[in-house]
Design an enzyme around this catalytic site. Sequence first.
Site, mmCIF file in Angstrom:
data_model
loop_
_atom_site.group_PDB
_atom_site.id
_atom_site.type_symbol
_atom_site.label_atom_id
_atom_site.label_comp_id
_atom_site.label_asym_id
_atom_site.label_seq_id
_atom_site.Cartn_x
_atom_site.Cartn_y
_atom_site.Cartn_z
ATOM 1 N N GLU A 200 -18.006 62.408 -8.424
ATOM 2 C CA GLU A 200 -17.796 60.961 -8.390
ATOM 3 C C GLU A 200 -16.955 60.495 -9.570
ATOM 4 O OE1 GLU A 200 -21.544 58.841 -7.778
ATOM 5 O OE2 GLU A 200 -22.312 60.622 -6.769
ATOM 6 N N TYR B 238 -27.290 67.063 -8.187
ATOM 7 C CA TYR B 238 -27.062 65.767 -8.847
ATOM 8 C C TYR B 238 -25.941 65.877 -9.886
ATOM 9 C CZ TYR B 238 -30.900 63.002 -6.840
ATOM 10 O OH TYR B 238 -31.720 62.282 -5.996
#
Length: 752
Positions: free
Chosen positions: A160, A153
């Site tokens: 991102e 994560y």
Amino acid sequence: MGLKDAYLIAYNAACCGGWAYVLSLALPSVIGSASSPLEALSQVYAVPNLALVLNIVQSAALMEIVHAAVGLVRSPLVVTAMQVASRIAAIFAISNSPQAQVQFGAGLMVISWALVEVPRYAFYMAALLTGDATKKTPYPLFWLRYSLFAILYPTGITGEVTVFLAAAKDDAFLNLYGESLSIIMYYLVLSLPIIYVPGSPVMIMNMVGNRKSAFKKRFARPPPPPRGLVWPVDSIKNGVESRSSTPVAKAILAAAVGATNPDKAQKILKERNWRFGYVKHLSGMVEEQCKSPKAALAVANAGLNKAYETFEFVSPDGSTVNFAEAMKAKNTEQFLTGYIKGTGAAPKKALQIPYKGKTLSGQALKDQVQKWVDYGTIEPTAGSAIQNCVDNPGWLDLSGRYFVLLGAGSAMGPFLVLMALGANVVAVDLDRPGIWKRLVSIAKASPGSLTFPMTKPQKDCKDDDALCSVSGCNLFTQAPLIRDWLLNLYPGKPFTVGSYAYLNGALHVQVSLAMDAICRDLSEKRPGTSLAYLCTPTDLHLCPKEAYDASLEHYSNFSKKPYCILMNLLSGGKFLRKNARKPMSGEGGDYYVVNGISVAQGPNYALAKRMQHWRAIVARGNGCIVSSNIAPSTSTASVVQNKTFAWAYEGMPYFTPYEIFAPETSNAVMSAILFSDLNDKSSNANPAKKINNPNQLFEYGSFHGGTWRCAYEVDSIGEASVLLYFSRVAAPYVGVAAAAGAAVAAKYFGYV
């Protein structure tokens, strides 16, 4: 296998295969590269066919939003939509930004996604095929599903963010829809990383909680054979009985509401998403009760009667009857009685409240209480009750009073306060030596007395260890025997019976019903019995108009704050929901309602507390004094061991007028309000006091900790409170890290 399962298996298999193909393209390009790791990652997106497959398989995730929306899966719709939308935004950015495609974050993002998704979809597929996501899925797959997120994560989020930052300086992306819109594209793509500030910790902590819960369930011991008070069997599959709480809870609430509105009852029975849809039906029930006193009592009686008719009681020999029949049956067994008289010094007849390292009494205590009232942390009636105890020290002479504590060792119960004031306590708690060693040692050092059930004569116990090993009882399996023992104990002495036992999940409903059976029979068969309850602030309550008005005023102020506006917008209105609700009309005027229900606590918790509400108004209607007051949010060990709750508690005081109380303070103030209810004839607890609706019993004496007067519903401030806590604690470190990160990013992307 049904059509739904077949479709979901096919969907998960296809997605798993797609992400496995992405991984097979991406990993060799990095592992086999002679370049540095960062350079190798920057070349991943250029691998032939990878971009096409990535776009297809990630776009397929849009169906997960549809699945959640139509009820094919139990995932929360808003969370699912936010997670998928963030990835679609990243796909859009990288697809249209050549510069974003050739920086290390592109490869980091793609590989992180693929490493998470392959085991995730494989796990879902295995869960559907085996029929059990917790125990029957292969352990390696189970472990990967609930462990990889800890690394992947953060790496995926990092990738991102770099994609968005790179796109923000890429003219090809900014001019995608023409130069006139480039400035909009710039600020739009730069705004996306901001979402990760509040969203990432919530998402990661959600997975931490899911992991803890999943591992606990996987390695839980098999449940023992059913004994005593149990949920009824609702189905038998492969010879194994299933005792689901959902159909029973729906049936009980439907029976309650059906006493006045059969149409609403049918809607309850037809509710498909009970886990998240129960709140509106509880609100509908309260609305029915507000119509008239007769309606309020009809709802309460119908709900309680249905619970007694539905729950089962399994005897040691395996025979089963409903709980109503079990409580009517004649019992040949009986408890013996243990008794200890403390040797402590006579108590001072003065109310003392421990608060923030000090012990307040007299005028200092009255001043602090007034501060709580003025701030809005407690209702004026709660403040008056405590101040009246200060002014009436005779109320604290408990030497002639008898308190039955069901769940005597509870962290929120008044055991310590009562023993310190010299009360006669009749303790009911589990037959575990550790519990009784604590209770007995406290009793011996106090000026009070302790009476308790035993299975062997006290005279045969040579020491405290022997005494504690044969003391106590079990509310689940011995409720009829406990009732019998209490009915015959200390004839002629008025009892105040307090229900303080608490358990998690479905067990809470069972223990609440067991306590209710004892409270019902003692209040009906033993003259002078009064009842005591601690209500939770996380419930639906009637509240005074003044609390409603204060909530509106706070909302007017807080709804203009940038942080509150941002949290509400980013959550699509889920966070920071307005607390003040439209009043409900009925006989006697308008009734103001506060919705403090926390959906996360679940429908079983709400049902357990609602049964206590029902008994409270029924008993008061029958002439009993009933002290049933709202206690504040309290930092008990059982609550703060959940780190998410602990963090939220730290941040909640930002929202005026919240205050989180220590257990010793909560115990003391709630005991004071109890003493006032037992003595003050003007209290709503007294059945002689006229009120327009039975549910107004809960308006009085509320020490809610700010829940009623806050701008926002308590269930909507948790995430915002957690972020406030982290922003305060981590501010110095985040500032240094952000400055260093900004400098590195600016250098890397050529801004300096």
